[in-house]
Design a protein around this motif. Structure first.
Motif, short mmCIF file in Angstrom:
data_model
loop_
_atom_site.label_atom_id
_atom_site.label_comp_id
_atom_site.label_asym_id
_atom_site.label_seq_id
_atom_site.Cartn_x
_atom_site.Cartn_y
_atom_site.Cartn_z
N PHE A 52 2.34 37.07 44.23
CA PHE A 52 2.39 37.92 43.11
C PHE A 52 2.96 39.51 43.66
N ASN A 57 8.34 39.58 40.16
CA ASN A 57 7.09 39.49 39.76
C ASN A 57 6.90 40.87 39.36
N LEU A 58 7.34 41.61 40.23
CA LEU A 58 7.20 42.99 39.88
C LEU A 58 8.27 43.54 39.21
N GLN A 60 9.32 42.04 36.44
CA GLN A 60 8.58 41.33 35.44
C GLN A 60 6.87 41.69 34.61
N VAL A 61 6.00 42.03 35.66
CA VAL A 61 4.94 43.07 35.23
C VAL A 61 5.25 44.39 34.70
N GLN A 64 6.80 43.91 31.04
CA GLN A 64 5.87 43.33 30.26
C GLN A 64 4.72 44.83 29.94
N SER A 295 -1.04 45.59 32.22
CA SER A 295 0.07 44.40 32.76
C SER A 295 0.20 44.05 33.78
N ILE A 296 -0.69 44.61 35.03
CA ILE A 296 -1.10 43.37 36.37
C ILE A 296 -2.34 42.41 36.04
N ASN A 299 -0.97 39.36 34.38
CA ASN A 299 -0.18 39.23 34.97
C ASN A 299 -0.86 38.58 36.23
#
Lengths: 337, 276
Positions: A52, A57-58, A60-61, A64, A295-296, A299
């Motif tokens: 995470f 990844n952040l 990506q969050v 998105q 979004s989180i 995810n």
């Protein structure tokens, strides 16, 4: 006092009020922090590795969340004015298909962007027309156009995704700026600042709040409600059109079935952020944080290997909790104020 | 029918040097088959408070709404300062200088005092950005609101406070403040004290009296409270079942007599009215 022990009646009257006020203002930011911390701890425990809390990844969050974030900005204006727009998902599909078709016929990327924005604008204008001229309830008008715009998208595309347009369109919107930040994230940040300025500093923003608070009073002040409502839904349509362009670029295609249930996410982000469904109160910062949280959640459910069917379940529950909390707050405000 | 001047003879002595603000001539209003108002005629002079009284359904609100541009009369005319007016919307009446304080006050709760006072009349920043995007000059509006209201003896908390956090009396003060800031000709007050306590009512009445006495402002007030009506009004116009039942001079009548006209226990003929 807050640890659940019995307290005298007087402070019971005061404490929940103060708590609820504080929570309704800053609770969303607190929730964001809690979620990030909790997921940073839970993910390594469940997956054996930190999936995470990584820059990748952040990013990506945020990427998105940007599609929903832009739609939610428009939704914030609409809900603050006491309305609703259920057709945003269909507008995303229609604007995407039209932009992709125009580009597939040989137009450049900027014409494609323009086509998406113009489509969104016209859709919003049509919603506004139904609401102000035919005098339909926003709920019914946009429920109807949700079907109309979706149907139009399927008719135009013959139900098939549209590929094969200028790859420059994809390249432009997948650029990374300032190092590793995707362009859509910059776009949503920029739009958020503009929306905040419009809502807080301009006559248009003031009337959005005023119309949501009391249409009758605004009418008696000699202001043309019709004109401003038309503007509000058109503004929402433009933002949805921009969002459609970003989505089309990210997927390198326009799918006529895309955007389904987008209204759920946009409304969730808006009401979770603190914008009241009863109108008259709206917060741009809250909406952006709301979009980020949604979004989180999506995810995290992916990372934790929870079936994706749960995503809509959770987002739906979020709407209900947010609106319920808002009503509790209002009841307290009435009792005390 | 009588000439419009006749009905004001009783007050003529005091008012013959005053300008006529509003002339209502033979105004009739029908909602479908319902005759809400039947040939109403009266004048309002500068610097006077005219009370409009009558039982529920007597036509007071309809008449106020016609003057405020919310309704258009079925027949009859309205003149403001001698000029024939044909109000189609509330905006028309506002433009001529007629302001209305409605019973529900028509305030926007989440906005502050200055935003409410300037609702529909916003001052924009002078820069090109301000003009193109409609950027509000809140500093200017707040300053002007603070100055104007204190000059008018209207006490309100900071002009930056949202009106939702104010008491009933303060909200009433904001609504009246907005009306007197823009009402160059005439201010219509619909039940200004109905929702207020004794002390707040007193404040509002004092404010209205001061505005009349010091600034020569003109008011039409709807009220059900006969004591208040008798105290602040110069003349009292009684409506009964959509008709003009009586015009009473404050100094020649009593609250009891006003009630008698409202209930129909007493009726005024034009002749006896002329004598009064």
């Amino acid at each position: 006092m807050a640890d659940g022990s019995l307290t005298p009646a007087r402070s019971v009257m005061k404490t929940p009020q103060a708590w609820i006020n504080w929570l309704s203002k800053y609770g969303i930011f607190l929730l964001l922090v809690v979620l990030v911390v909790a997921l940073s701890i839970i993910t390594p425990l469940v997956r054996g590795e930190q999936y995470f809390l990584t820059p990748r990844n952040l990013t990506q969050v945020m990427l998105q969340g940007s599609i929903n974030g832009i739609i939610a900005l428009g939704m914030t204006f609409i809900i603050t004015s006491g309305g609703i727009d259920l057709s945003v998902g269909s507008i995303v599909a229609l604007a995407g298909v039209i932009a992709a078709s125009v580009m597939a016929l040989g137009s450049g990327p900027w014409i494609g962007l323009l086509a998406a924005v113009a489509t969104g604008m016209l859709c919003g204008l049509f919603n506004g027309f139904l609401i102000t001229r035919i005098k339909l309830q926003p709920f019914i008008a946009t429920l109807g156009t949700m079907g109309i715009f979706r149907g139009l998208t399927l008719i135009l595309s013959d139900g098939r995704p549209i590929y094969g347009f200028d790859s420059a369109f994809v390249d432009i919107f997948s650029q990374r700026v300032f190092g590793e930040i995707p362009l859509p994230v910059i776009v949503v940040a920029l739009l958020a600042v503009i929306c905040w300025l419009v809502l807080a500093k301009t006559r248009f923003g003031k009337y959005v709040i005023a119309i949501g608070s009391s249409e009758e009073s605004v009418m008696r002040a000699g202001i043309s409600i019709r004109r401003y409502k038309l503007g509000i839904y058109t503004f929402g349509g433009v933002l949805t059109g921009i969002s459609a362009a970003l989505l089309t670029a990210r997927l390198s295609s326009a799918d006529p079935t895309s955007g389904t249930m987008f209204e759920l996410d946009a409304i969730a982000a808006t009401v979770m952020g603190g914008t009241s469904l009863s109108g008259g109160e709206g917060t741009i910062a809250g909406t952006i944080v709301g979009a980020l949280i949604i979004s989180i959640i999506r995810n995290a459910l992916n990372i934790l290997n929870i079936p994706s069917f749960w995503q809509q379940f959770v987002i739906g529950a979020v709407i209900i909790v947010a609106v319920a909390l808002d009503q509790v707050r209002r009841r307290y405000a009435q009792r005390v104020g | 029918m009588r000439s419009p001047l006749c009905e004001d003879i009783g007050s003529m002595v005091r008012q013959d040097d005053r300008a006529v603000i509003l002339e209502i001539d033979n105004v009739t209003k029908a909602f479908g088959a319902v005759q809400a108002l039947q040939s109403i005629s009266f004048n309002v002079y500068k610097g006077e408070i005219v009370a409009l009284v009558g039982d529920n359904g007597a036509g007071k609100s309809t008449l106020i709404k016609i003057i405020a541009g919310v309704h258009t009369p079925t027949s009859g005319t309205l003149r403001v300062r001698g000029a024939l007016c044909d109000f189609k919307t509330p905006a028309d009446a506002l433009q001529v200088g007629i302001e209305t304080v409605y019973q529900d006050l028509a305030l926007i709760d989440p906005l502050d005092v200055a935003d409410n006072v300037y609702l529909g009349r916003e001052v924009l920043k002078k820069s090109w950005l301000g003009r193109v995007f409609g950027v509000l000059d809140r500093t200017q509006m707040r300053r002007a609101t603070g100055e104007a209201l204190s000059q008018l003896h209207i006490k309100i908390p900071a002009p930056t406070m949202p009106v939702s956090r104010m008491s009933g009396g303060q909200r009433q003060a904001v609504a009246i403040g907005r009306a007197v800031t823009w009402g160059r000709q005439l201010i219509l007050l619909d039940e200004p004290t109905a929702a207020l306590g004794v002390e707040e009512t007193e404040q509002v009445l004092l404010t209205i009296e001061k505005l009349r006495d010091e600034y020569g402002m003109t008011f039409i007030v709807i009220s059900h409270n006969m004591q208040n009506v008798h105290r602040i009004a110069d003349r009292i116009i009684v409506l009964r079942q959509g008709k003009h039942a009586a015009t009473l001079d404050k100094y020649a009548t009593t609250p009891e007599e006003i009630v008698a006209y409202i209930t129909g226990a007493k009726a005024q003929t034009y002749e006896s009215h002329k004598d009064g």
